[in-house]
Design an enzyme around this catalytic site. Structure first.
Site, mmCIF file in Angstrom:
data_model
loop_
_atom_site.group_PDB
_atom_site.id
_atom_site.type_symbol
_atom_site.label_atom_id
_atom_site.label_comp_id
_atom_site.label_asym_id
_atom_site.label_seq_id
_atom_site.Cartn_x
_atom_site.Cartn_y
_atom_site.Cartn_z
ATOM 1 N N ARG A 1 17.559 27.582 1.597
ATOM 2 C CA ARG A 1 18.916 27.861 1.116
ATOM 3 C C ARG A 1 19.586 26.670 0.449
ATOM 4 O O ARG A 1 20.121 26.792 -0.662
ATOM 5 C CB ARG A 1 19.785 28.375 2.272
ATOM 6 C CG ARG A 1 19.343 29.717 2.808
ATOM 7 C CD ARG A 1 19.988 30.038 4.111
ATOM 8 N NE ARG A 1 19.462 29.150 5.161
ATOM 9 C CZ ARG A 1 19.830 29.206 6.430
ATOM 10 N NH1 ARG A 1 20.739 30.086 6.825
ATOM 11 N NH2 ARG A 1 19.301 28.395 7.322
ATOM 12 N N ASP B 1 44.853 34.789 -7.360
ATOM 13 C CA ASP B 1 46.257 34.373 -7.268
ATOM 14 C C ASP B 1 46.744 33.624 -8.502
ATOM 15 O O ASP B 1 47.841 33.091 -8.502
ATOM 16 C CB ASP B 1 46.467 33.491 -6.029
ATOM 17 C CG ASP B 1 46.361 34.265 -4.731
ATOM 18 O OD1 ASP B 1 46.415 35.515 -4.768
ATOM 19 O OD2 ASP B 1 46.221 33.615 -3.680
ATOM 20 N N CYS C 1 21.472 23.214 5.078
ATOM 21 C CA CYS C 1 20.900 24.328 5.829
ATOM 22 C C CYS C 1 20.094 23.743 6.976
ATOM 23 O O CYS C 1 20.334 22.612 7.388
ATOM 24 C CB CYS C 1 20.099 25.272 4.931
ATOM 25 S SG CYS C 1 18.556 24.628 4.276
#
Length: 188
Positions: A13, A126, A7
């Site tokens: 963060r 998927d 970050c």
């Protein structure tokens, strides 16, 4: 596999992501599997200033989950750090640009955090990520990015909570926790 979270100041963060990921690797059911293949997390920031502790509100958010990051000191990103990492997750496009200006060879392994979360979500939808272990699965997710991006929602940047109120920190922390959970569950 070494995941590097980047970050701006390495006080909010990226610290949240590093410590949440480390805690999940060590404590969750999948922790043994992830730890067995050497999955590790670290963090750095694009600002180059002397080491500083994590933001007090970051420490508060982590402490709610029993995570102690009080020993953390900010680390500026350097080409050696980005070269040593296997996967680099940044929270803003500008951080990616700054990192790649230092080390253009890191482009193939550098992603916006929420982009990589979206990639993992899609691969799970998927049918799962191919690979025999978490490290192989993370590499497969990285390799699949180019083919998947046209089908994914636009990835958002993660707001910088620095110098903002508690509500922003809580929102950002929740986003990062969800993202880390998505990534680790996808490769478990």
């Amino acid at each position: 596999m070494h995941i590097l979270f980047v970050c701006t100041g390495n006080q909010c963060r990226s610290v949240m992501a590093q410590y949440v990921a480390q805690s999940a690797i060590e404590q969750r059911h999948i922790g043994e599997e992830l730890g067995a293949v050497g999955l590790q997390a670290s963090s750095a920031g694009t600002l180059h200033y002397p080491p500083a502790p994590a933001d007090p509100m970051t420490l508060t958010m982590l402490k709610k989950d029993g995570i102690d990051a009080s020993a953390h000191r900010s680390t500026p990103i350097r080409p050696e750090l980005s070269s040593a990492a296997d996967l680099i997750l940044c929270f803003e496009h500008e951080q990616i640009a700054e990192l790649l200006a230092q080390n253009p060879t890191a482009a193939r392994k550098t992603f916006l955090f929420n982009d990589f979360v979206n990639i993992c979500k899609q691969l799970v939808r998927d049918g799962g990520i191919p690979g025999n272990n978490p490290s192989e699965k993370l590499h497969e997710a990285m390799e699949s990015a180019g083919m998947l991006r046209p089908f994914l929602p636009q990835a958002s940047e993660t707001e910088d909570p620095h110098r903002k109120d508690r509500a922003v920190f809580e929102r950002v922390y929740a986003e990062i926790k969800r993202g880390i959970t998505t990534i680790l569950n996808a490769v478990a």
